[in-house]
Design a protein around this motif. Structure first.
Motif, short mmCIF file in Angstrom:
data_model
loop_
_atom_site.label_atom_id
_atom_site.label_comp_id
_atom_site.label_asym_id
_atom_site.label_seq_id
_atom_site.Cartn_x
_atom_site.Cartn_y
_atom_site.Cartn_z
N MET A 1 0.84 -1.19 0.00
CA MET A 1 0.00 0.00 0.00
C MET A 1 0.88 1.24 0.00
SD MET A 1 -3.14 -1.08 0.00
CE MET A 1 -4.11 0.31 0.58
N GLY A 2 0.28 2.42 -0.28
CA GLY A 2 1.01 3.67 -0.24
C GLY A 2 1.79 3.93 -1.50
N ALA A 3 2.94 4.59 -1.35
CA ALA A 3 3.69 5.07 -2.51
C ALA A 3 5.04 4.41 -2.58
CB ALA A 3 3.85 6.57 -2.41
N LEU A 4 5.54 4.38 -3.81
CA LEU A 4 6.93 4.07 -4.09
C LEU A 4 7.52 5.31 -4.76
CD1 LEU A 4 6.87 0.39 -5.47
CD2 LEU A 4 7.70 1.18 -3.24
N ALA A 5 8.73 5.72 -4.35
CA ALA A 5 9.34 6.92 -4.93
C ALA A 5 10.82 6.68 -5.15
CB ALA A 5 9.14 8.13 -4.02
N ASN A 6 11.34 7.34 -6.19
CA ASN A 6 12.75 7.18 -6.50
C ASN A 6 13.27 8.46 -7.16
OD1 ASN A 6 15.25 5.84 -6.81
ND2 ASN A 6 14.73 5.37 -8.95
N LEU A 7 14.33 9.04 -6.57
CA LEU A 7 14.96 10.22 -7.15
C LEU A 7 15.81 9.83 -8.36
CD1 LEU A 7 16.16 12.15 -3.96
CD2 LEU A 7 14.52 13.00 -5.65
N GLU A 8 15.79 10.69 -9.35
CA GLU A 8 16.59 10.44 -10.55
C GLU A 8 18.08 10.39 -10.21
OE1 GLU A 8 16.76 12.39 -15.00
OE2 GLU A 8 16.66 13.72 -13.27
N THR A 9 18.52 11.27 -9.31
CA THR A 9 19.88 11.25 -8.78
C THR A 9 19.83 11.74 -7.35
OG1 THR A 9 22.13 12.12 -9.03
CG2 THR A 9 20.35 13.57 -9.66
N ARG A 10 20.74 11.24 -6.55
CA ARG A 10 20.75 11.63 -5.14
C ARG A 10 21.81 12.68 -4.84
NH1 ARG A 10 17.54 8.36 -2.14
NH2 ARG A 10 16.80 6.47 -3.20
N MET A 11 22.49 13.14 -5.85
CA MET A 11 23.53 14.15 -5.68
C MET A 11 23.42 15.15 -6.81
SD MET A 11 26.19 15.28 -3.93
CE MET A 11 26.78 13.88 -2.95
N LEU A 12 23.27 16.43 -6.47
CA LEU A 12 23.26 17.48 -7.48
C LEU A 12 23.92 18.72 -6.93
CD1 LEU A 12 19.75 19.09 -7.83
CD2 LEU A 12 20.18 17.31 -6.17
N THR A 13 24.36 19.59 -7.85
CA THR A 13 25.13 20.79 -7.50
C THR A 13 24.37 22.02 -7.94
OG1 THR A 13 27.20 19.57 -7.76
CG2 THR A 13 27.34 21.96 -7.79
N VAL A 14 24.44 23.07 -7.11
CA VAL A 14 23.76 24.31 -7.45
C VAL A 14 24.60 25.48 -6.97
CG1 VAL A 14 22.44 24.38 -5.29
CG2 VAL A 14 21.56 25.55 -7.32
N ALA A 15 24.57 26.57 -7.72
CA ALA A 15 25.27 27.80 -7.34
C ALA A 15 24.26 28.78 -6.77
CB ALA A 15 25.97 28.40 -8.54
N PRO A 16 24.58 29.46 -5.68
CA PRO A 16 23.67 30.48 -5.15
C PRO A 16 23.35 31.53 -6.21
CG PRO A 16 25.38 29.99 -3.55
CD PRO A 16 25.76 29.28 -4.81
N GLY A 17 22.07 31.84 -6.34
CA GLY A 17 21.62 32.75 -7.38
C GLY A 17 21.21 32.05 -8.65
N ALA A 18 21.45 30.74 -8.74
CA ALA A 18 21.06 29.94 -9.91
C ALA A 18 20.05 28.89 -9.46
CB ALA A 18 22.28 29.31 -10.56
N GLU A 19 19.83 27.89 -10.28
CA GLU A 19 18.89 26.84 -9.91
C GLU A 19 19.37 25.50 -10.44
OE1 GLU A 19 15.36 26.37 -13.12
OE2 GLU A 19 15.21 28.20 -11.90
N ALA A 20 18.90 24.46 -9.79
CA ALA A 20 19.18 23.09 -10.21
C ALA A 20 17.95 22.25 -9.88
CB ALA A 20 20.41 22.54 -9.52
N GLY A 21 17.72 21.21 -10.66
CA GLY A 21 16.53 20.40 -10.44
C GLY A 21 16.81 18.91 -10.60
N VAL A 22 15.92 18.12 -10.01
CA VAL A 22 16.00 16.68 -10.11
C VAL A 22 14.58 16.13 -10.20
CG1 VAL A 22 16.02 16.43 -7.59
CG2 VAL A 22 16.93 14.60 -9.03
N GLU A 23 14.40 15.06 -10.97
CA GLU A 23 13.08 14.46 -11.09
C GLU A 23 12.92 13.33 -10.09
OE1 GLU A 23 12.27 13.23 -15.07
OE2 GLU A 23 11.72 15.28 -15.70
#
Length: 274
Positions: free
Chosen positions: A1-23
């Motif tokens: 029951m409930g949900a199954l979830a999985n991140l596309e990647t567990r490590m990502l990099t971002v610069a302050p003032g910019a953006e980064a995303g993961v599915e």
């Protein structure tokens, strides 16, 4: 029951003032239609969003959402690893909610400013300026302070010559400026100089300053000397014209009185005092 979830990647990099995303992929592992709400957990939650913020899924169905991180360019966003979590909460089966974890690597950025106070100083030989260095970046900096002048007519003493400044804080160094040569009389001379704040990984910050070098003798001294000379001349004139004749006359009268009291003849004319 409930949900199954999985991140596309567990490590990502971002610069302050910019953006980064993961599915993140979400699957309804239950037997009924369910709605799943996505929330970001951790220090990054205030500047992270999920799009869409919720998913309605049939049993066995699967969809994706995008988690976007937009850290502000601020010293409060410390450089380095920042753990985060994405919670997928089931409406029909709260016990079946899951949390996927990852690490956001925040890149360092440097932003250093400096201000000289006073910007322009005055003195016959030397003056002291305060240099305030402000670290607006998100990493500690080791700053080196140096000073120079294009005409090479000044000497500098910077204390301390090195500053260790944490993010969001400031430090102060004293910059003593000293002219190599002085002059007794004349108009003030403008001595321009520059103070450089250098640190590894960023271009130096330059602050311009000025020493307005003045004559050693104060401007009021010639007028004071002239006034003193005039008073001295007046005193001499008063002495010879008024004070000395009066003293001589008084002395003569006193001498006559003394001679008369002693029954001695009083010579004619002025009688010199004894």
């Amino acid at each position: 029951m409930g949900a199954l979830a999985n991140l596309e990647t567990r490590m990502l990099t971002v610069a302050p003032g910019a953006e980064a995303g993961v599915e993140i992929r979400v699957r309804n592992n239950g037997t009924v239609v369910d709605q799943f709400t996505l929330d970001v957990l951790g220090d990054a939650s205030s500047w992270a969003t999920a799009d869409p913020a919720s998913l309605s899924l049939f049993p066995g169905a699967e969809e994706r959402a995008r988690i976007t991180f937009r850290p502000p360019r601020s010293h409060q966003i410390t450089a380095g690893p920042m753990p985060f979590g994405v919670r997928v909460a089931s409406r029909e089966d709260p016990q079946g909610s899951v949390v996927e974890e990852g690490v956001l690597q925040v890149e360092p950025f440097a932003e250093t400013t400096a201000e000289l106070a006073p910007r322009t100083s005055r003195g016959s030989r030397s003056a002291v300026h305060d240099l305030a260095v402000d670290n607006r970046g998100n990493t500690r900096i080791n700053a080196e302070v140096t000073a120079s002048d294009p005409d090479q007519v000044l000497d500098f003493d910077v204390r301390p010559p090195g500053l260790v400044i944490d993010p969001g804080t400031a430090a102060i160094a004293n910059v003593r400026v000293r002219a190599k040569q002085s002059f007794l009389r004349g108009q003030p001379k403008t001595r321009s100089f520059s103070v450089l704040v250098g640190s590894v990984g960023q271009p130096p910050v330059a602050v311009d300053g000025t020493l307005l070098q003045e004559q050693i003798l104060p401007g009021w001294l010639p007028r004071a000397l002239a006034a003193a000379l005039a008073l001295a001349v007046l005193a001499i004139v008063l002495w010879f014209m008024f004070l000395r004749p009066a003293i001589d006359s008084a002395a003569t009268e006193r001498a006559k009185d003394v001679l008369a009291a002693a029954s001695l003849p009083v010579p004619p004319g002025p009688v010199p005092p004894r």
